[in-house]
Design a protein around this motif. Structure first.
Motif, short mmCIF file in Angstrom:
data_model
loop_
_atom_site.label_atom_id
_atom_site.label_comp_id
_atom_site.label_asym_id
_atom_site.label_seq_id
_atom_site.Cartn_x
_atom_site.Cartn_y
_atom_site.Cartn_z
N CYS A 110 -37.85 14.70 6.21
CA CYS A 110 -38.28 15.02 4.88
C CYS A 110 -39.82 15.88 4.94
O CYS A 110 -40.72 15.25 5.20
N GLY A 111 -39.77 17.31 4.76
CA GLY A 111 -40.97 17.82 4.38
C GLY A 111 -41.76 17.81 6.09
O GLY A 111 -41.10 18.34 6.71
N THR A 112 -42.91 17.29 5.82
CA THR A 112 -43.79 17.26 7.21
C THR A 112 -44.05 15.75 7.74
O THR A 112 -45.18 15.42 8.18
N ASN A 113 -43.02 15.00 7.16
CA ASN A 113 -43.58 13.48 7.57
C ASN A 113 -43.25 13.39 9.07
O ASN A 113 -43.67 12.01 9.50
N ASP A 114 -42.66 14.31 9.63
CA ASP A 114 -42.91 14.41 11.40
C ASP A 114 -44.35 14.14 11.81
O ASP A 114 -44.63 13.78 13.21
N GLU A 115 -45.19 14.50 11.28
CA GLU A 115 -46.60 14.49 11.69
C GLU A 115 -47.25 12.90 11.58
O GLU A 115 -47.89 12.56 12.41
#
Length: 335
Positions: free
Chosen positions: A264-269
């Motif tokens: 979701c969004g940029t939660n891979d950061e």
């Protein structure tokens, strides 16, 4: 940030060594929206600008950001806007009075980004790169620390607001599938919000394995995480918000447990391999949870990698020093 005196205008007393000025908000309507409150903080005008070097606010389109810009005008006070925003075309930017607040933010001296995507968002919206700094969030690795002995119990923790965008409903549905394969699996839910009733109803049925821990302080959350097997949330976007980072992810990883969550969004950061990001699908969430709950060695490997990365990249003291360096760099440019 050693030798820094902080005065916080807030409704609730913030954590930390600072001066607290209890402040409420002036609201034209009793409504808050993501990425900016339709409100102005009281008591800012009572503060004497000459007593301060910086004024800090959260998000570009927050009305308090525009208020702070006006307050510090014609003084030596510098302004920093802290942002997590990762939507280049945030719809609120087109809506008065958020549009005016965005315009006021352009005069800020420093844009402090909590995620890489926020820098991209700023540049896409025409903000000057030389005033942008990225400093990732930190976690207190002395408070959020692994248990002396990892749990052997199949305990999943959800620690987040009990709201639709954080996906507690998805996690509850996934746990029903998980318990078909791991009957002893339990879900402990910490937090509060509009979907609390949904959790209360599940917790009232002993067949679900759901327990509602309620609102916990930092030490309570740390204890809960350290004694869990897996951390799980299931965020999904809405029209004006998508997951930006997620401090709870850092806290769980600092406690040495794996994370299972939806992309979701940029939660891979925040959630990097060997943790598990899945599609927004209940069966996919359940399958990932079962994988971790039934493989202790895997949990141990993932947990150790998580702990090491939090110490290396997100230790609170280190990140505070990096934040201080960002302020100092901007100050040096102004000499």
């Amino acid at each position: 940030m050693p030798d820094t005196d902080v005065t916080a205008l807030a409704a609730q007393e913030p954590y930390g060594d600072l001066t607290w000025v209890p402040s409420t908000y002036r609201r034209p309507v009793k409504r808050f929206v993501e990425a900016g409150a339709l409100a102005w903080v009281r008591d800012l005008e009572r503060q004497e600008p000459a007593a301060y070097d910086w004024v800090a606010t959260l998000e570009l389109c927050s009305l308090v950001t525009g208020q702070a810009s006006k307050w510090r005008r014609d003084s030596r006070v510098r302004q920093v806007v802290v942002t997590w925003e990762n939507l280049p075309h945030q719809p609120l930017y087109k809506v008065p009075p958020y549009k005016q607040a965005l315009g006021s933010a352009r005069d800020a001296d420093l844009f402090l980004c909590m995620i890489d995507a926020a820098r991209d968002h700023l540049i896409d919206n025409g903000f000057p790169d030389h005033r942008i700094r990225v400093v990732k969030p930190g976690v207190d690795t002395a408070v959020f620390t692994p248990a002396a002995e990892p749990t052997h119990e199949p305990v999943v923790v959800f620690c987040s607001p009990l709201a639709p965008n954080k996906g507690i409903d998805r996690v509850l549905d996934a746990m029903r599938i998980v318990r078909r394969q791991v009957p002893e699996a339990r879900l402990v839910v910490a937090g509060n919000g509009p979907l609390r009733g949904l959790v209360e109803r599940a917790a009232a049925d002993p067949r679900t394995g759901v327990h509602l821990a309620g609102q916990l302080d930092a030490h309570g959350v740390a204890d809960l995480l350290a004694n869990a097997a897996v951390f799980c949330t299931a965020p999904r976007p809405n029209w004006k918000w998508t997951e930006q980072f997620g401090l709870a992810y850092l806290e769980a990883q600092a406690c040495g447990i794996p994370v299972v969550t939806t992309r979701c969004g940029t939660n891979d950061e925040a959630v990097q391999p060997p943790n598990t990001l899945v599609d927004d699908d209940v069966e996919a969430i359940a399958a990932a949870l079962v994988t971790h709950l039934t493989d202790r060695d895997r949990r141990a490997r993932v947990g150790a990698a998580n702990r090491a990365r939090m110490i290396a990249d997100h230790d609170l003291a280190t990140q505070c020093a990096r934040m201080g360096a960002a302020f100092a760099d901007i100050e040096a440019q102004g000499r």
